[in-house]
Write a protein that holds these residues in place. Structure first.
Motif, mmCIF file in Angstrom:
data_model
loop_
_atom_site.group_PDB
_atom_site.id
_atom_site.type_symbol
_atom_site.label_atom_id
_atom_site.label_comp_id
_atom_site.label_asym_id
_atom_site.label_seq_id
_atom_site.Cartn_x
_atom_site.Cartn_y
_atom_site.Cartn_z
ATOM 1 N N HIS A 106 28.357 19.336 52.174
ATOM 2 C CA HIS A 106 27.652 19.579 50.909
ATOM 3 C C HIS A 106 28.296 20.757 50.178
ATOM 4 O O HIS A 106 28.490 20.718 48.952
ATOM 5 C CB HIS A 106 26.181 19.876 51.209
ATOM 6 N N SER A 107 28.656 21.807 50.911
ATOM 7 C CA SER A 107 29.237 23.003 50.289
ATOM 8 C C SER A 107 30.599 22.701 49.677
ATOM 9 O O SER A 107 30.952 23.262 48.626
ATOM 10 C CB SER A 107 29.362 24.130 51.317
ATOM 11 N N ALA A 108 31.380 21.811 50.304
ATOM 12 C CA ALA A 108 32.698 21.477 49.761
ATOM 13 C C ALA A 108 32.562 20.745 48.435
ATOM 14 O O ALA A 108 33.281 21.045 47.472
ATOM 15 C CB ALA A 108 33.473 20.625 50.756
ATOM 16 N N VAL A 109 31.639 19.798 48.364
ATOM 17 C CA VAL A 109 31.410 19.076 47.108
ATOM 18 C C VAL A 109 30.986 20.049 46.014
ATOM 19 O O VAL A 109 31.501 20.017 44.892
ATOM 20 C CB VAL A 109 30.346 17.976 47.286
ATOM 21 N N SER A 110 30.049 20.927 46.340
ATOM 22 C CA SER A 110 29.563 21.903 45.361
ATOM 23 C C SER A 110 30.692 22.812 44.889
ATOM 24 O O SER A 110 30.826 23.092 43.689
ATOM 25 C CB SER A 110 28.435 22.738 45.987
ATOM 26 N N ARG A 111 31.519 23.250 45.818
ATOM 27 C CA ARG A 111 32.629 24.140 45.477
ATOM 28 C C ARG A 111 33.649 23.448 44.572
ATOM 29 O O ARG A 111 34.161 24.042 43.617
ATOM 30 C CB ARG A 111 33.298 24.633 46.752
ATOM 31 N N HIS A 112 33.919 22.177 44.855
ATOM 32 C CA HIS A 112 34.894 21.452 44.045
ATOM 33 C C HIS A 112 34.364 21.175 42.648
ATOM 34 O O HIS A 112 35.108 21.258 41.665
ATOM 35 C CB HIS A 112 35.268 20.143 44.745
ATOM 36 N N VAL A 113 33.091 20.839 42.540
ATOM 37 C CA VAL A 113 32.492 20.623 41.217
ATOM 38 C C VAL A 113 32.525 21.921 40.406
ATOM 39 O O VAL A 113 32.857 21.920 39.216
ATOM 40 C CB VAL A 113 31.049 20.094 41.345
ATOM 41 N N ASP A 114 32.194 23.028 41.055
ATOM 42 C CA ASP A 114 32.249 24.333 40.377
ATOM 43 C C ASP A 114 33.663 24.623 39.881
ATOM 44 O O ASP A 114 33.854 25.163 38.784
ATOM 45 C CB ASP A 114 31.791 25.442 41.318
ATOM 46 N N ALA A 115 34.671 24.281 40.697
ATOM 47 C CA ALA A 115 36.060 24.535 40.318
ATOM 48 C C ALA A 115 36.451 23.721 39.087
ATOM 49 O O ALA A 115 37.142 24.219 38.189
ATOM 50 C CB ALA A 115 36.991 24.202 41.492
ATOM 51 N N VAL A 116 36.006 22.466 39.028
ATOM 52 C CA VAL A 116 36.300 21.622 37.866
ATOM 53 C C VAL A 116 35.612 22.189 36.624
ATOM 54 O O VAL A 116 36.211 22.254 35.545
ATOM 55 C CB VAL A 116 35.857 20.171 38.119
ATOM 56 N N GLU A 117 34.364 22.600 36.781
ATOM 57 C CA GLU A 117 33.629 23.152 35.632
ATOM 58 C C GLU A 117 34.282 24.430 35.122
ATOM 59 O O GLU A 117 34.375 24.653 33.910
ATOM 60 C CB GLU A 117 32.177 23.404 36.035
ATOM 61 N N ARG A 118 34.766 25.266 36.036
ATOM 62 C CA ARG A 118 35.465 26.485 35.597
ATOM 63 C C ARG A 118 36.758 26.139 34.884
ATOM 64 O O ARG A 118 37.117 26.761 33.878
ATOM 65 C CB ARG A 118 35.745 27.388 36.792
ATOM 66 N N ALA A 119 37.484 25.141 35.397
ATOM 67 C CA ALA A 119 38.756 24.757 34.783
ATOM 68 C C ALA A 119 38.541 24.179 33.383
ATOM 69 O O ALA A 119 39.337 24.426 32.473
ATOM 70 C CB ALA A 119 39.477 23.742 35.669
ATOM 71 N N LEU A 120 37.459 23.418 33.195
ATOM 72 C CA LEU A 120 37.171 22.805 31.898
ATOM 73 C C LEU A 120 36.426 23.743 30.959
ATOM 74 O O LEU A 120 36.369 23.499 29.755
ATOM 75 C CB LEU A 120 36.350 21.526 32.098
ATOM 76 N N GLY A 121 35.824 24.781 31.534
ATOM 77 C CA GLY A 121 35.058 25.707 30.711
ATOM 78 C C GLY A 121 33.760 25.125 30.197
ATOM 79 O O GLY A 121 33.282 25.502 29.120
ATOM 80 N N ALA A 122 33.191 24.184 30.941
ATOM 81 C CA ALA A 122 31.943 23.548 30.517
ATOM 82 C C ALA A 122 31.162 23.104 31.743
ATOM 83 O O ALA A 122 31.745 22.717 32.758
ATOM 84 C CB ALA A 122 32.224 22.343 29.627
ATOM 85 N N ARG A 123 29.843 23.167 31.648
ATOM 86 C CA ARG A 123 28.996 22.689 32.740
ATOM 87 C C ARG A 123 28.818 21.184 32.614
ATOM 88 O O ARG A 123 28.443 20.674 31.567
ATOM 89 C CB ARG A 123 27.642 23.392 32.712
ATOM 90 N N LEU A 124 29.117 20.481 33.705
ATOM 91 C CA LEU A 124 29.035 19.022 33.697
ATOM 92 C C LEU A 124 27.721 18.510 34.270
ATOM 93 O O LEU A 124 27.292 17.412 33.935
ATOM 94 C CB LEU A 124 30.197 18.434 34.500
ATOM 95 N N PHE A 125 27.106 19.308 35.158
ATOM 96 C CA PHE A 125 25.867 18.896 35.815
ATOM 97 C C PHE A 125 24.839 20.014 35.714
ATOM 98 O O PHE A 125 25.164 21.188 35.903
ATOM 99 C CB PHE A 125 26.112 18.571 37.290
ATOM 100 N N ASN A 126 23.615 19.660 35.398
ATOM 101 C CA ASN A 126 22.499 20.588 35.510
ATOM 102 C C ASN A 126 21.862 20.396 36.879
ATOM 103 O O ASN A 126 21.475 19.281 37.241
ATOM 104 C CB ASN A 126 21.460 20.325 34.407
ATOM 105 N N ARG A 127 21.766 21.481 37.648
ATOM 106 C CA ARG A 127 21.296 21.369 39.027
ATOM 107 C C ARG A 127 20.042 22.218 39.214
ATOM 108 O O ARG A 127 20.017 23.389 38.846
ATOM 109 C CB ARG A 127 22.390 21.834 39.997
ATOM 110 N N THR A 128 19.027 21.618 39.773
ATOM 111 C CA THR A 128 17.829 22.341 40.190
ATOM 112 C C THR A 128 17.571 21.983 41.642
ATOM 113 O O THR A 128 18.301 21.202 42.244
ATOM 114 C CB THR A 128 16.614 21.949 39.322
ATOM 115 N N THR A 129 16.542 22.567 42.206
ATOM 116 C CA THR A 129 16.212 22.256 43.604
ATOM 117 C C THR A 129 15.694 20.834 43.754
ATOM 118 O O THR A 129 15.666 20.296 44.860
ATOM 119 C CB THR A 129 15.153 23.238 44.128
ATOM 120 N N ARG A 130 15.276 20.219 42.646
ATOM 121 C CA ARG A 130 14.678 18.881 42.708
ATOM 122 C C ARG A 130 15.607 17.763 42.260
ATOM 123 O O ARG A 130 15.498 16.639 42.741
ATOM 124 C CB ARG A 130 13.397 18.841 41.866
ATOM 125 N N LYS A 131 16.509 18.037 41.319
ATOM 126 C CA LYS A 131 17.315 16.939 40.803
ATOM 127 C C LYS A 131 18.633 17.444 40.221
ATOM 128 O O LYS A 131 18.831 18.640 39.974
ATOM 129 C CB LYS A 131 16.552 16.161 39.742
#
Length: 225
Positions: A31-56
């Protein structure tokens, strides 16, 4: 920051499932690897692609646009490879898949050997995460895939063979009873405290994730800025 295209398949699965847990399960990743890779893509693009909460998890407007483009890119890339293969049908081809960080050390010597032994053989090499390479073999789009941390049981007629073993160097305090041993089994280190130094570069972290799971209870992560 450069966008790592190896993470695109993970984004596509996450956009489909809207679940980090399910994405990690499908891709045989943590789970941590997926989260880390998504964060890396968002930093590279300079935009948030997913809104994440504890529920959805939800796609943002930028995420929907990016995922649509990435899906089209992936389909076009597959089409180009198929067309190139069709144009070279008269030459025997072996299709290999390998993570990009393995290519200089492991694949280049192998490809050099193949070129000497089979001069008429053409090699088609794709840079993919291990689990994507495994899917390519399963679907018949690839003949051979290299990776680490793959499932131990594969669907017939696929099979797995050991390609090589890597040495792991452990630094142990001189007062430790294990310090005098020239070689150690992983089981001998299971109860020892470990320190993992992370310089925030990808490096070999993807290769080490499977090893670190063995020490999950005793690992202390230290981050250097």
């Amino acid at each position: 920051m450069v966008l790592n295209m190896e993470y695109v398949p993970e984004l596509l699965v996450l956009a489909e499932t809207l679940s980090y847990t399910e994405t990690a399960r499908r891709l045989h990743m943590s789970h941590s690897a997926v989260s880390r890779h998504v964060d890396a893509v968002e930093r590279a693009l300079g935009a948030r692609l997913f809104n994440r909460t504890t529920r959805k998890v939800e796609l943002t407007d930028a995420g929907r646009a990016v995922i649509a483009d990435f899906s089209a890119m992936q389909a076009h890339y597959t089409h180009v490879l198929d067309e190139l293969g069709r144009l070279a049908e008269d030459v025997p081809v072996i299709r290999l898949s390998c993570p990009d960080f393995w290519i200089p050390c492991y694949l280049e010597p192998l490809l050099a050997f193949l070129s000497l032994e089979q001069s008429a053989l053409r090699v088609k090499l794709e840079s993919n995460p291990p689990v994507v390479g495994l899917s390519a073999v399963e679907e018949g789009r690839c003949d051979l895939a290299f990776g680490i941390g793959l499932p131990t049981e594969l669907k017939p007629p696929m099979n797995m063979r050991l390609f090589l073993r890597e040495r792991i160097v452990a630094t142990i305090h001189e007062d430790n009873a294990l310090a005098g041993c020239e070689t150690l089994a992983l089981e001998q280190l299971a109860g020892e405290p470990l320190v993992v130094l992370d310089d925030r570069a990808e490096g070999f972290s993807r290769m080490n994730e499977e090893i670190l799971r063995f020490f999950e209870a005793s690992v202390v992560c230290v981050t250097r800025g």
